[in-house]
Design a protein around this motif. Structure first.
Motif, PDB file in Angstrom:
ATOM      1  N   VAL A 130      23.228  25.838   9.452  1.00 25.13           N
ATOM      2  CA  VAL A 130      23.629  26.497  10.717  1.00 25.13           C
ATOM      3  C   VAL A 130      25.009  26.618  10.843  1.00 25.13           C
ATOM      4  O   VAL A 130      25.597  27.761  11.418  1.00 25.13           O
ATOM      5  N   TYR A 131      25.742  25.843  10.114  1.00 23.78           N
ATOM      6  CA  TYR A 131      27.411  26.068  10.326  1.00 23.78           C
ATOM      7  C   TYR A 131      27.526  27.489   9.490  1.00 23.78           C
ATOM      8  O   TYR A 131      28.496  28.342  10.066  1.00 23.78           O
ATOM      9  N   ALA A 132      27.031  27.509   8.320  1.00 24.18           N
ATOM     10  CA  ALA A 132      27.528  28.812   7.503  1.00 24.18           C
ATOM     11  C   ALA A 132      27.019  30.118   8.245  1.00 24.18           C
ATOM     12  O   ALA A 132      27.556  31.101   8.258  1.00 24.18           O
ATOM     13  N   ALA A 133      25.921  29.982   8.953  1.00 22.57           N
ATOM     14  CA  ALA A 133      25.555  31.356   9.711  1.00 22.57           C
ATOM     15  C   ALA A 133      26.075  31.572  10.937  1.00 22.57           C
ATOM     16  O   ALA A 133      26.528  32.564  11.455  1.00 22.57           O
ATOM     17  N   VAL A 160      33.546  33.421   1.833  1.00 21.28           N
ATOM     18  CA  VAL A 160      32.418  32.387   1.716  1.00 21.28           C
ATOM     19  C   VAL A 160      32.621  31.296   2.756  1.00 21.28           C
ATOM     20  O   VAL A 160      33.743  30.895   2.781  1.00 21.28           O
ATOM     21  N   ASN A 161      31.263  31.005   3.648  1.00 22.35           N
ATOM     22  CA  ASN A 161      31.607  30.273   4.750  1.00 22.35           C
ATOM     23  C   ASN A 161      31.348  28.720   4.434  1.00 22.35           C
ATOM     24  O   ASN A 161      31.822  27.897   4.973  1.00 22.35           O
ATOM     25  N   ALA A 162      30.798  28.441   3.118  1.00 23.35           N
ATOM     26  CA  ALA A 162      30.463  27.032   2.817  1.00 23.35           C
ATOM     27  C   ALA A 162      30.030  27.101   1.473  1.00 23.35           C
ATOM     28  O   ALA A 162      29.356  27.915   0.857  1.00 23.35           O
ATOM     29  N   LEU A 163      30.260  25.704   0.809  1.00 27.47           N
ATOM     30  CA  LEU A 163      29.910  25.405  -0.586  1.00 27.47           C
ATOM     31  C   LEU A 163      28.908  24.172  -0.530  1.00 27.47           C
ATOM     32  O   LEU A 163      29.339  23.130   0.139  1.00 27.47           O
ATOM     33  N   VAL A 164      27.711  24.171  -0.675  1.00 36.31           N
ATOM     34  CA  VAL A 164      26.962  23.108  -0.899  1.00 36.31           C
ATOM     35  C   VAL A 164      26.809  22.461  -2.214  1.00 36.31           C
ATOM     36  O   VAL A 164      26.418  23.206  -3.024  1.00 36.31           O
ATOM     37  N   TYR A 165      26.916  21.503  -2.615  1.00 35.37           N
ATOM     38  CA  TYR A 165      26.931  20.945  -3.911  1.00 35.37           C
ATOM     39  C   TYR A 165      26.282  19.686  -4.157  1.00 35.37           C
ATOM     40  O   TYR A 165      26.145  18.686  -3.288  1.00 35.37           O
ATOM     41  N   VAL A 166      25.013  19.570  -4.628  1.00 37.53           N
ATOM     42  CA  VAL A 166      24.035  18.491  -4.654  1.00 37.53           C
ATOM     43  C   VAL A 166      24.168  17.884  -6.213  1.00 37.53           C
ATOM     44  O   VAL A 166      23.730  18.838  -7.142  1.00 37.53           O
ATOM     45  N   GLY A 167      24.624  16.772  -6.567  1.00 36.14           N
ATOM     46  CA  GLY A 167      24.812  16.213  -7.734  1.00 36.14           C
ATOM     47  C   GLY A 167      24.724  14.514  -7.695  1.00 36.14           C
ATOM     48  O   GLY A 167      24.568  14.149  -6.611  1.00 36.14           O
TER      49      GLY A 167
END
Length: 235
Positions: free
Chosen positions: A207-210, A130-137
């Motif tokens: 962009v970073y994850a891709a 997994v290249n990154a986790l985005v969390y919105v809260g």
């Protein structure tokens, strides 16, 4: 992925059942199989976010459209709300499918389940990168120590957490900053007046994850100071 198997939940409403039916049809993409980056996108869908939910959905939709233009990225949508309800979609490469999945989600009262999201991401990362986790809260209603422990495990697996906080609630802010620090990710706060900034930052994470850090640096060259600040946190 079988979301019911990995994230058992209590009963849910019609909109969640629709979400799961669509999620079951989503392609089970793999980095090893097709060379795409993988991004887990997790949302707090509890009642405290109801007032700004529609605007947040629009911003997140723009991010998915950006990823479609980028190519090379699979996204998994995760959300929690209600009494122990936490769901995950399959891995999706088409922005329109992701948007349809996301529109099924509405806010319901309940407590945060951030540790559960991190444990789920750990399971995914141990299965395939997994290249990154985005969390919105916006808030935190669980043990910050437990959350930090799981974040540290993600850091050891090389999964940066990009925590986007709606508002400035102090306890949540401290925890989100620690999540980012432990994983070499970044924490950013936003409000109703910063939609454009959040949109750009979410696009930067995509962009970073891709494409990795070099692609992010190239993206930052034509972006605002907020994106450069995000890179600074990662360093």
């Amino acid at each position: 992925m079988d979301s019911d198997e990995r994230l058992p939940t209590k009963s849910s409403g019609k909109e969640v059942e629709a979400f799961l039916r669509q999620a079951a049809l989503a392609p089970k993409a793999s980095l090893a199989a097709n060379g795409r980056g993988r991004l887990v996108f997790a949302m707090d869908a509890t009642a405290s976010r109801r007032a700004t939910w529609d605007e947040a959905q629009r911003i997140q939709a723009d991010m998915f459209r950006t990823t479609a233009a980028l190519g090379g990225l699979n996204i998994q949508l995760v959300f929690f709300r209600g009494l122990g309800e936490c769901k995950a979609s399959g891995w999706v490469s088409e922005a329109n499918l992701m948007l349809r999945l996301m529109r099924q989600v509405e806010c319901v009262g309940g407590h945060t389940q951030i540790e559960r999201v991190l444990k789920h991401t750990l399971a995914e990362a141990r299965e395939d990168k997994v290249n990154a986790l985005v969390y919105v809260g916006d808030c935190l209603e669980e043990s910050p120590d437990d959350v930090a422990m799981r974040a540290g495990e993600l850091g050891l697996l090389g999964v940066p957490i990009f925590a986007f906080q709606e508002g400035e609630e102090p306890r949540a802010k401290a925890c989100f900053q620690e999540m980012a620090r432990l994983t070499r990710g970044a924490h950013c706060s936003f409000d109703a007046s910063s939609a454009a900034t959040l949109r750009e930052l979410l696009s930067a994470v995509a962009v970073y994850a891709a494409g990795g850090y070099r692609a992010l640096e190239n993206f930052a060259a034509g972006s605002g100071r907020e994106v450069r600040a995000l890179i600074g946190q990662m360093r």
